[in-house]
Design a protein around this motif. Structure first.
Motif, mmCIF file in Angstrom:
data_model
loop_
_atom_site.group_PDB
_atom_site.id
_atom_site.type_symbol
_atom_site.label_atom_id
_atom_site.label_comp_id
_atom_site.label_asym_id
_atom_site.label_seq_id
_atom_site.Cartn_x
_atom_site.Cartn_y
_atom_site.Cartn_z
ATOM 1 N N PHE A 4 0.871 -1.066 0.183
ATOM 2 C CA PHE A 4 0.005 0.036 0.028
ATOM 3 C C PHE A 4 0.838 1.268 -0.055
ATOM 4 N N PHE A 5 0.691 2.155 -0.712
ATOM 5 C CA PHE A 5 1.384 3.201 -0.596
ATOM 6 C C PHE A 5 0.315 4.404 -0.536
ATOM 7 N N ILE A 18 7.278 7.190 -1.834
ATOM 8 C CA ILE A 18 6.002 6.567 -1.731
ATOM 9 C C ILE A 18 5.787 5.346 -1.471
ATOM 10 N N CYS A 19 6.408 4.155 -2.153
ATOM 11 C CA CYS A 19 6.035 2.874 -2.094
ATOM 12 C C CYS A 19 7.288 2.081 -2.487
ATOM 13 N N ASN A 41 -3.687 8.074 -2.533
ATOM 14 C CA ASN A 41 -3.301 6.676 -2.157
ATOM 15 C C ASN A 41 -3.700 5.588 -3.202
ATOM 16 N N LEU A 42 -2.840 4.718 -3.312
ATOM 17 C CA LEU A 42 -3.021 3.523 -4.337
ATOM 18 C C LEU A 42 -2.763 2.439 -3.988
ATOM 19 N N THR A 43 -3.509 1.317 -4.112
ATOM 20 C CA THR A 43 -3.003 0.007 -3.769
ATOM 21 C C THR A 43 -3.401 -1.079 -4.854
ATOM 22 N N LEU A 57 -8.251 9.948 -4.053
ATOM 23 C CA LEU A 57 -7.737 11.489 -4.265
ATOM 24 C C LEU A 57 -8.483 12.492 -3.338
ATOM 25 N N THR A 58 -7.668 13.070 -2.644
ATOM 26 C CA THR A 58 -8.098 14.536 -2.018
ATOM 27 C C THR A 58 -7.220 15.581 -2.406
ATOM 28 N N TRP A 59 -7.999 16.756 -2.907
ATOM 29 C CA TRP A 59 -7.412 17.688 -3.450
ATOM 30 C C TRP A 59 -7.920 19.050 -3.298
#
Length: 155
Positions: A4-5, A18-19, A41-43, A57-59
């Motif tokens: 997970f990153f 990040i990962c 974040n991305l998994t 995504l939060t922006w």
């Protein structure tokens, strides 16, 4: 092996790790010197088994989002490998949650990235993601520079 990153991008010019997994490493910087309120974040943290990555995504954009064009430039081991442009918001019948957001308003979105369509050969990738508020690509809203190292071939 799945990982997970997660990263929050606030500091301009600072490269953030990040990962990492047995087959992938990722890091990022902003392309400009302005601080951003951005979280992604991305998994999973893997290119193996042709995954579908889950992204969140939060922006908080620095300008209104009535027109929004995304440009992806990908380099593989120093050579330009891919260019993709996508108009996300045109002001009419927009389907993405970022469309119509106002400066300072928080954008929260989840989506899939279909990694299964891409076999990433072993090597070093530089991915520049630019977001523009005009079709002529002169008014840059956000720019991220990702470094991706694929440690082994997927076959």
């Amino acid at each position: 092996m799945f990982g997970f990153f997660f990263f929050i991008l606030f500091t301009p010019g600072v490269s953030e790790f990040i990962c990492t997994s047995s087959d992938l490493e990722m890091s990022y910087t902003f392309c400009d010197s302005t601080a951003h309120d951005f979280m992604f974040n991305l998994t999973p943290c893997s290119t193996m088994n042709k995954p579908v990555w889950k992204a969140a995504l939060t922006w908080i954009p620095r300008s209104d989002i009535h027109f929004f064009k995304i440009v992806f430039n990908v380099w593989y081991d120093g050579a330009k490998a891919f260019l993709w442009k996508e108009l996300l918001c045109s002001g009419a019948d927009d389907e993405y949650s970022v469309c119509g957001r106002l400066k300072g308003e928080t954008v929260v979105s989840t989506f899939d990235i279909k990694g299964s369509r891409i076999n990433f050969p072993k090597g070093n990738y530089s991915i520049v993601v630019q977001g523009f508020s005009d079709d002529s690509e002169t008014n840059l809203i956000i720019c991220l520079n990702f470094t991706m190292i694929v440690k082994q071939d997927a076959f």
